[in-house]
Design a protein around this motif. Sequence first.
Motif, PDB file in Angstrom:
ATOM      1  N   VAL A   1       9.565  35.313  -4.579  1.00  0.00           N
ATOM      2  CA  VAL A   1      10.777  35.608  -5.350  1.00  0.00           C
ATOM      3  C   VAL A   1      11.068  34.498  -6.360  1.00  0.00           C
ATOM      4  CG1 VAL A   1      13.220  36.193  -5.221  1.00  0.00           C
ATOM      5  CG2 VAL A   1      11.716  36.741  -3.307  1.00  0.00           C
ATOM      6  N   ASP A   2      11.267  34.895  -7.617  1.00  0.00           N
ATOM      7  CA  ASP A   2      11.706  33.961  -8.653  1.00  0.00           C
ATOM      8  C   ASP A   2      13.187  34.120  -8.976  1.00  0.00           C
ATOM      9  OD1 ASP A   2       9.102  32.865  -9.094  1.00  0.00           O
ATOM     10  OD2 ASP A   2       8.572  34.681 -10.200  1.00  0.00           O
ATOM     11  N   ALA A   3      13.744  35.301  -8.738  1.00  0.00           N
ATOM     12  CA  ALA A   3      15.160  35.562  -9.006  1.00  0.00           C
ATOM     13  C   ALA A   3      15.611  36.721  -8.131  1.00  0.00           C
ATOM     14  CB  ALA A   3      15.388  35.892 -10.481  1.00  0.00           C
ATOM     15  N   VAL A   4      16.936  36.899  -8.041  1.00  0.00           N
ATOM     16  CA  VAL A   4      17.518  37.968  -7.221  1.00  0.00           C
ATOM     17  C   VAL A   4      18.367  38.859  -8.119  1.00  0.00           C
ATOM     18  CG1 VAL A   4      19.069  38.505  -5.303  1.00  0.00           C
ATOM     19  CG2 VAL A   4      17.517  36.534  -5.155  1.00  0.00           C
ATOM     20  N   ASP A   5      18.165  40.171  -8.004  1.00  0.00           N
ATOM     21  CA  ASP A   5      18.845  41.158  -8.830  1.00  0.00           C
ATOM     22  C   ASP A   5      19.626  42.106  -7.927  1.00  0.00           C
ATOM     23  OD1 ASP A   5      19.606  42.739 -10.981  1.00  0.00           O
ATOM     24  OD2 ASP A   5      17.581  43.035 -11.735  1.00  0.00           O
TER      25      ASP A   5
ATOM     26  N   SER B   1      11.317  44.317  -7.386  1.00  0.00           N
ATOM     27  CA  SER B   1      11.128  45.187  -6.226  1.00  0.00           C
ATOM     28  C   SER B   1      12.241  46.229  -6.286  1.00  0.00           C
ATOM     29  CB  SER B   1      11.156  44.369  -4.923  1.00  0.00           C
ATOM     30  OG  SER B   1      12.457  43.861  -4.679  1.00  0.00           O
ATOM     31  N   GLY B   2      12.612  46.808  -5.151  1.00  0.00           N
ATOM     32  CA  GLY B   2      13.747  47.715  -5.147  1.00  0.00           C
ATOM     33  C   GLY B   2      13.425  49.170  -4.899  1.00  0.00           C
ATOM     34  N   TYR B   3      12.142  49.500  -4.721  1.00  0.00           N
ATOM     35  CA  TYR B   3      11.781  50.875  -4.382  1.00  0.00           C
ATOM     36  C   TYR B   3      11.231  50.973  -2.957  1.00  0.00           C
ATOM     37  CZ  TYR B   3      12.244  52.159  -9.315  1.00  0.00           C
ATOM     38  OH  TYR B   3      12.728  52.398 -10.582  1.00  0.00           O
TER      39      TYR B   3
ATOM     40  N   ARG C   1       1.522  36.400 -17.344  1.00  0.00           N
ATOM     41  CA  ARG C   1       2.482  35.663 -16.550  1.00  0.00           C
ATOM     42  C   ARG C   1       3.477  36.648 -15.943  1.00  0.00           C
ATOM     43  NH1 ARG C   1       5.971  30.607 -18.977  1.00  0.00           N
ATOM     44  NH2 ARG C   1       6.583  29.630 -16.995  1.00  0.00           N
ATOM     45  N   VAL C   2       3.672  36.574 -14.635  1.00  0.00           N
ATOM     46  CA  VAL C   2       4.546  37.500 -13.922  1.00  0.00           C
ATOM     47  C   VAL C   2       5.701  36.737 -13.290  1.00  0.00           C
ATOM     48  CG1 VAL C   2       4.732  39.107 -11.994  1.00  0.00           C
ATOM     49  CG2 VAL C   2       2.713  39.169 -13.478  1.00  0.00           C
ATOM     50  N   ILE C   3       6.916  37.172 -13.593  1.00  0.00           N
ATOM     51  CA  ILE C   3       8.125  36.655 -12.962  1.00  0.00           C
ATOM     52  C   ILE C   3       8.676  37.755 -12.066  1.00  0.00           C
ATOM     53  CG2 ILE C   3      10.427  35.706 -13.338  1.00  0.00           C
ATOM     54  CD1 ILE C   3       8.129  33.959 -14.424  1.00  0.00           C
ATOM     55  N   THR C   4       8.955  37.451 -10.819  1.00  0.00           N
ATOM     56  CA  THR C   4       9.392  38.479  -9.876  1.00  0.00           C
ATOM     57  C   THR C   4      10.889  38.382  -9.598  1.00  0.00           C
ATOM     58  OG1 THR C   4       8.868  37.064  -7.990  1.00  0.00           O
ATOM     59  CG2 THR C   4       7.156  38.596  -8.723  1.00  0.00           C
TER      60      THR C   4
ATOM     61  N   LEU D   1      15.215  39.619   1.747  1.00  0.00           N
ATOM     62  CA  LEU D   1      15.281  38.536   0.761  1.00  0.00           C
ATOM     63  C   LEU D   1      14.814  37.223   1.379  1.00  0.00           C
ATOM     64  CD1 LEU D   1      16.064  37.066  -1.823  1.00  0.00           C
ATOM     65  CD2 LEU D   1      18.465  37.187  -1.089  1.00  0.00           C
ATOM     66  N   ARG D   2      15.293  36.928   2.557  1.00  0.00           N
ATOM     67  CA  ARG D   2      14.894  35.675   3.212  1.00  0.00           C
ATOM     68  C   ARG D   2      13.387  35.666   3.490  1.00  0.00           C
ATOM     69  NH1 ARG D   2      19.091  32.557   4.620  1.00  0.00           N
ATOM     70  NH2 ARG D   2      21.186  33.489   4.884  1.00  0.00           N
ATOM     71  N   ALA D   3      12.860  36.807   3.918  1.00  0.00           N
ATOM     72  CA  ALA D   3      11.420  36.873   4.209  1.00  0.00           C
ATOM     73  C   ALA D   3      10.596  36.736   2.939  1.00  0.00           C
ATOM     74  CB  ALA D   3      11.102  38.197   4.910  1.00  0.00           C
ATOM     75  N   ALA D   4      11.026  37.380   1.865  1.00  0.00           N
ATOM     76  CA  ALA D   4      10.301  37.296   0.598  1.00  0.00           C
ATOM     77  C   ALA D   4      10.329  35.867   0.057  1.00  0.00           C
ATOM     78  CB  ALA D   4      10.900  38.264  -0.411  1.00  0.00           C
ATOM     79  N   HIS D   5      11.476  35.228   0.175  1.00  0.00           N
ATOM     80  CA  HIS D   5      11.582  33.836  -0.286  1.00  0.00           C
ATOM     81  C   HIS D   5      10.675  32.928   0.541  1.00  0.00           C
ATOM     82  CE1 HIS D   5      13.484  29.772  -0.138  1.00  0.00           C
ATOM     83  NE2 HIS D   5      13.462  29.948  -1.440  1.00  0.00           N
TER      84      HIS D   5
END
Length: 403
Positions: free
Chosen positions: A208-212, A142-144, A168-171, A199-203
């Motif tokens: 969410v698979d990872a945080v950048d 994400s990020g935009y 396969r999609v990793i987010t 972040l909390r809402a997406a989780h």
Amino acid sequence: MTNAQFVLTDLNAATLCSDAAPYGMIKNAAIVVENGHIVWTGPQNEMADSFGHWEQRSLGGRLVTPGLIDCHTHIVHGGNRAVEFEMRLNGASYEEVARAGGGIISTVTATRAASQETLLQDALPRVDTLIAEGLTTIEIKSGYGLDLETELNMLRAARQIAQKRPFRVITSFLGAHATPPEFSGREDAYIDEVCIPALRAAHAEGLVDAVDGFCEGIAFQPDQIARVFDVAQELRLPVKLHAEQLSNLGGAKLAARYGALSADHIEYLDEDGVRALAVAGTTAVILPGAFYTLRETQAPPIDALRAHGVPMALATDINPGSSPLNSLLLAMNMGCTLFRITPEEALRGVTVNAARALGLKDCGTIATGQRADLAVWDIRHPAELSYRIGFNPLHSRIFGGTS
């Protein structure tokens, strides 16, 4: 599957193969697949008789690799930045474009204006191009959006791609990508009031698979990123970081301190930062597309990464601004040509080390127990994947055992 040459069998991800078996290659090989996974692989003449009655498919002596993995992309976004590309060619720097309201913020405006369905439909042609190059796994950030609802829409669209395509999609949640105009000069408030709640809402929604994060002078400082990473740890999410792309703020050391899966870009990474990645077991993700597009001159410290045994992954960094690169095969060539990565390192960078950068243990090599995600190539030697420019030798793609 019989009559094949296999590349990248189950060998150490961080080191090159021995001279006796470059690329981990097994000639005149066979692979047995059941329920989407590899149950046996090795020389064809050693295949157990018990497999003899199974349906067989000859690969005609072709070369087979693990399905390719693009471990760093921003493939879901609104609009494009062709005009800014022209601005940079006329002399404006990446920082000047960003500070003038362009760069990431211009894509934020376009992405906020797009519906979730539009984001999905715009991304699918880019995804299809990658699938045609033998990719079976992609990471999407994400990020935009830089507001709660748009960040969620981007991640929802990313998840939908895996429903629309055999892929396969990793987010990765990248809320700490830039400060939106409405929070200009109030970066801390943005982190606390928008980024962390998003972040909390997406989780909570399972998106969410990872945080950048983007640790840079035009983005966020290490202490601000650390606040986001603290929440990621609380949520038991792995982290990764855009680090040392335009300067050295110590982002890689921060990533290492949090046991990050990867530190990405790292053109300005110093020796201490390399050591930190080595100790933490963090993968270095090399992104030649941004280096090329921005006409940078500071190359990542490839020799130091090798010397300290830091695994190197390679990715497209597909995005509308600094890396509008929609070919992982071209990224392999660019990594070799611009940074003097070897063709074997490039292939490892888009398979076993790319899987490592995403925290995946069931793909990236051809080995018993791995997913049967494979790419079959009309080439004689694996170096051809990095050697040719603008040529796609893919014969067929196998995803979960299915062509």
